[in-house]
Motif scaffolding. Structure first.
Motif, PDB file in Angstrom:
ATOM      1  N   PRO A  34       0.823  -1.209   0.000  1.00  0.00           N
ATOM      2  CA  PRO A  34       0.000   0.000   0.000  1.00  0.00           C
ATOM      3  C   PRO A  34       0.859   1.262   0.000  1.00  0.00           C
ATOM      4  N   PHE A  36       0.478   5.556   0.240  1.00  0.00           N
ATOM      5  CA  PHE A  36      -0.446   6.628   0.595  1.00  0.00           C
ATOM      6  C   PHE A  36      -0.030   7.970   0.043  1.00  0.00           C
ATOM      7  N   SER A  41       5.288   6.012  -3.520  1.00  0.00           N
ATOM      8  CA  SER A  41       5.082   5.266  -4.758  1.00  0.00           C
ATOM      9  C   SER A  41       6.229   5.405  -5.758  1.00  0.00           C
ATOM     10  N   GLY A 108      -5.723   8.569   0.114  1.00  0.00           N
ATOM     11  CA  GLY A 108      -4.577   7.729  -0.211  1.00  0.00           C
ATOM     12  C   GLY A 108      -4.876   6.762  -1.347  1.00  0.00           C
ATOM     13  N   ALA A 109      -6.157   6.604  -1.672  1.00  0.00           N
ATOM     14  CA  ALA A 109      -6.545   5.728  -2.784  1.00  0.00           C
ATOM     15  C   ALA A 109      -7.369   6.505  -3.812  1.00  0.00           C
ATOM     16  N   THR A 111      -8.557   8.335  -7.017  1.00  0.00           N
ATOM     17  CA  THR A 111      -8.245   7.955  -8.382  1.00  0.00           C
ATOM     18  C   THR A 111      -9.343   8.409  -9.328  1.00  0.00           C
ATOM     19  N   HIS A 140      -4.602   4.294  -9.197  1.00  0.00           N
ATOM     20  CA  HIS A 140      -5.064   3.252  -8.279  1.00  0.00           C
ATOM     21  C   HIS A 140      -6.408   2.685  -8.762  1.00  0.00           C
ATOM     22  N   ARG A 143      -8.128   1.133  -4.870  1.00  0.00           N
ATOM     23  CA  ARG A 143      -7.410   0.741  -3.643  1.00  0.00           C
ATOM     24  C   ARG A 143      -5.952   1.116  -3.857  1.00  0.00           C
ATOM     25  N   ASN A 144      -5.208   1.324  -2.760  1.00  0.00           N
ATOM     26  CA  ASN A 144      -3.859   1.857  -2.911  1.00  0.00           C
ATOM     27  C   ASN A 144      -2.753   0.809  -2.813  1.00  0.00           C
ATOM     28  N   ASP A 145      -3.114  -0.463  -3.001  1.00  0.00           N
ATOM     29  CA  ASP A 145      -2.082  -1.507  -3.011  1.00  0.00           C
ATOM     30  C   ASP A 145      -1.951  -2.143  -4.391  1.00  0.00           C
ATOM     31  N   THR A 147      -1.617  -0.694  -8.869  1.00  0.00           N
ATOM     32  CA  THR A 147      -1.609   0.377  -9.859  1.00  0.00           C
ATOM     33  C   THR A 147      -2.104  -0.191 -11.171  1.00  0.00           C
TER      34      THR A 147
END
Length: 173
Positions: A34, A36, A41, A108-109, A111, A140, A143-145, A147
């Motif tokens: 993940p 944030f 990233s 943080g997610a 998009t 994202h 979700r932020n885990d 791409t």
């Protein structure tokens, strides 16, 4: 309060991918730890080519909401951007509750893919002109885990397919 709306669960990355597939839009997704912030990233840059995004969920004094999707290193002047995007006066960041209600994501997610959850068309989606210079845009998948990579023109097609008018404007300094 609209109970039906409250009961509606935000769409997931699986729903997003099925929607993209139904539109004939090619996409690839890479799982990762993940992240944030843009800084966290940066380590992924060598593995995922293309333009990486930073997203600002903002509102004006009349509670009009905007999602600004820009290249990760770009600067947005929050004191002047309202004049470019057609906001009623200066903008400020939208609250996490509205972010979840409208775009179905947590801070943080954020998009551009969140447009799939904005069935009430409460948010104006704006893509920075400079970001459109990339053939591939990375964002994202709700979700932020992970791409998801998509062609820039396909991102506009996706946004339009959600009922939003994708506005391409020069919002960065």
């Amino acid at each position: 309060m609209d109970m039906q709306r409250d009961a509606q669960q935000p769409k997931t990355d699986t729903d997003l991918f099925a929607f993209l597939d139904s539109l004939g839009i090619a996409h690839t997704t890479k799982e990762h730890a993940p992240v944030f912030t843009v800084a966290e990233s940066v380590a992924l840059r060598d593995e995922i080519p293309g333009g990486h995004t930073k997203n600002l969920f903002v509102k004006d004094k009349k509670d009009n909401y905007f999602l600004l999707t820009v290249e990760e290193n770009a600067t947005v002047d929050l004191k002047t951007v309202h004049g470019i995007i057609g906001a009623a006066g200066r903008v400020s960041f939208g609250k996490p509750e509205k972010l979840m209600e409208y775009l179905g994501v947590i801070p943080g997610a954020v998009t551009a893919f969140g447009a799939i959850n904005d069935t009430g068309l409460n948010v104006k989606v704006i893509i920075d002109e400079d970001l459109m210079g990339y053939e591939v845009i990375n964002a994202h998948p709700l979700r932020n885990d992970a791409t998801t990579s998509i062609a820039s023109n396909d991102l506009l097609r996706f946004i339009a397919a959600t009922g939003h008018e994708p506005l391409v404007l020069k919002v960065t300094a």
